[in-house]
Motif scaffolding. Structure first.
Motif, PDB file in Angstrom:
ATOM      1  N   GLN A 133       0.973  -1.271  -0.013  1.00 33.22           N
ATOM      2  CA  GLN A 133      -0.070  -0.117  -0.083  1.00 33.22           C
ATOM      3  C   GLN A 133       1.010   1.177  -0.041  1.00 33.22           C
ATOM      4  O   GLN A 133       0.591   2.187  -0.585  1.00 33.22           O
ATOM      5  CB  GLN A 133      -0.873  -0.129   1.189  1.00 33.22           C
ATOM      6  CG  GLN A 133      -2.266  -0.968   1.241  1.00 33.22           C
ATOM      7  CD  GLN A 133      -2.910  -1.246   2.554  1.00 33.22           C
ATOM      8  OE1 GLN A 133      -2.372  -0.695   3.352  1.00 33.22           O
ATOM      9  NE2 GLN A 133      -3.996  -1.874   2.335  1.00 33.22           N
ATOM     10  N   SER A 134       1.877   1.205   0.729  1.00 31.56           N
ATOM     11  CA  SER A 134       2.842   2.423   0.790  1.00 31.56           C
ATOM     12  C   SER A 134       3.454   2.744  -0.366  1.00 31.56           C
ATOM     13  O   SER A 134       3.567   3.705  -0.889  1.00 31.56           O
ATOM     14  CB  SER A 134       3.828   2.093   1.753  1.00 31.56           C
ATOM     15  OG  SER A 134       4.804   3.072   1.825  1.00 31.56           O
ATOM     16  N   LEU A 135       3.755   1.560  -1.217  1.00 33.03           N
ATOM     17  CA  LEU A 135       4.593   1.669  -2.612  1.00 33.03           C
ATOM     18  C   LEU A 135       3.451   2.352  -3.555  1.00 33.03           C
ATOM     19  O   LEU A 135       3.947   3.236  -4.282  1.00 33.03           O
ATOM     20  CB  LEU A 135       4.755   0.217  -3.047  1.00 33.03           C
ATOM     21  CG  LEU A 135       5.218   0.082  -4.531  1.00 33.03           C
ATOM     22  CD1 LEU A 135       6.653   1.006  -4.637  1.00 33.03           C
ATOM     23  CD2 LEU A 135       5.251  -1.168  -4.949  1.00 33.03           C
ATOM     24  N   HIS A 136       2.337   2.069  -3.415  1.00 37.13           N
ATOM     25  CA  HIS A 136       1.175   2.758  -4.382  1.00 37.13           C
ATOM     26  C   HIS A 136       0.942   4.082  -3.983  1.00 37.13           C
ATOM     27  O   HIS A 136       0.575   4.885  -4.860  1.00 37.13           O
ATOM     28  CB  HIS A 136       0.089   1.826  -4.404  1.00 37.13           C
ATOM     29  CG  HIS A 136       0.204   0.508  -5.372  1.00 37.13           C
ATOM     30  ND1 HIS A 136       0.396   0.716  -6.760  1.00 37.13           N
ATOM     31  CD2 HIS A 136       0.564  -0.827  -5.076  1.00 37.13           C
ATOM     32  CE1 HIS A 136       0.821  -0.566  -7.333  1.00 37.13           C
ATOM     33  NE2 HIS A 136       0.882  -1.516  -6.024  1.00 37.13           N
ATOM     34  N   SER A 137       0.951   4.520  -2.660  1.00 35.97           N
ATOM     35  CA  SER A 137       0.458   5.539  -2.429  1.00 35.97           C
ATOM     36  C   SER A 137       1.613   6.682  -2.140  1.00 35.97           C
ATOM     37  O   SER A 137       1.658   7.713  -2.507  1.00 35.97           O
ATOM     38  CB  SER A 137      -0.032   5.773  -0.900  1.00 35.97           C
ATOM     39  OG  SER A 137       1.108   5.338   0.233  1.00 35.97           O
ATOM     40  N   GLU A 138       2.772   6.075  -1.914  1.00 36.72           N
ATOM     41  CA  GLU A 138       4.073   7.223  -1.638  1.00 36.72           C
ATOM     42  C   GLU A 138       5.175   6.940  -2.713  1.00 36.72           C
ATOM     43  O   GLU A 138       6.027   7.666  -2.949  1.00 36.72           O
ATOM     44  CB  GLU A 138       4.835   6.894  -0.501  1.00 36.72           C
ATOM     45  CG  GLU A 138       3.804   6.908   0.837  1.00 36.72           C
ATOM     46  CD  GLU A 138       4.331   6.808   2.115  1.00 36.72           C
ATOM     47  OE1 GLU A 138       5.638   6.494   2.144  1.00 36.72           O
ATOM     48  OE2 GLU A 138       3.671   6.316   3.201  1.00 36.72           O
ATOM     49  N   GLY A 139       5.047   6.050  -3.774  1.00 34.39           N
ATOM     50  CA  GLY A 139       5.789   5.694  -5.043  1.00 34.39           C
ATOM     51  C   GLY A 139       6.933   5.009  -4.215  1.00 34.39           C
ATOM     52  O   GLY A 139       7.216   4.438  -2.990  1.00 34.39           O
TER      53      GLY A 139
END
Length: 89
Positions: A61-67
């Motif tokens: 989820q962090s990868l998708h929200s923060e890049g």
């Protein structure tokens, strides 16, 4: 995983109490799963696996929200964090 009807367990409740069920088993009633039996080691392994999956989900989820960042930038940030923690006086 072994399926055990309630009627069979009623006749052999002592086997369960003595820990004779060494593999996970599903307790069924009228052919439908009702309860699961597992050793405490299996339960702890299952809980650890769930915690790991939860952490992986957070990372996803962090990868998708923060890049994402480049590996060299990540290592530089990690090194800076390490220095801050270990060289504070």
């Amino acid at each position: 995983m072994k399926h055990v009807p309630v009627s069979a367990l009623k006749n052999d409740i002592q086997a369960l109490a003595n820990g004779n069920y060494r593999e996970p088993a599903i307790l069924t009633k009228n052919g439908r799963a009702q309860h699961a039996f597992a050793t405490t080691d299996e339960r702890e392994t299952h809980k650890a696996t769930l915690r790991l999956l939860e952490e992986l989900q957070k990372g996803y989820q962090s990868l998708h929200s923060e890049g994402s960042i480049l590996a060299k930038d990540f290592l530089k940030e990690l090194e800076n964090d390490f220095k801050q923690v270990h060289y504070k006086h």
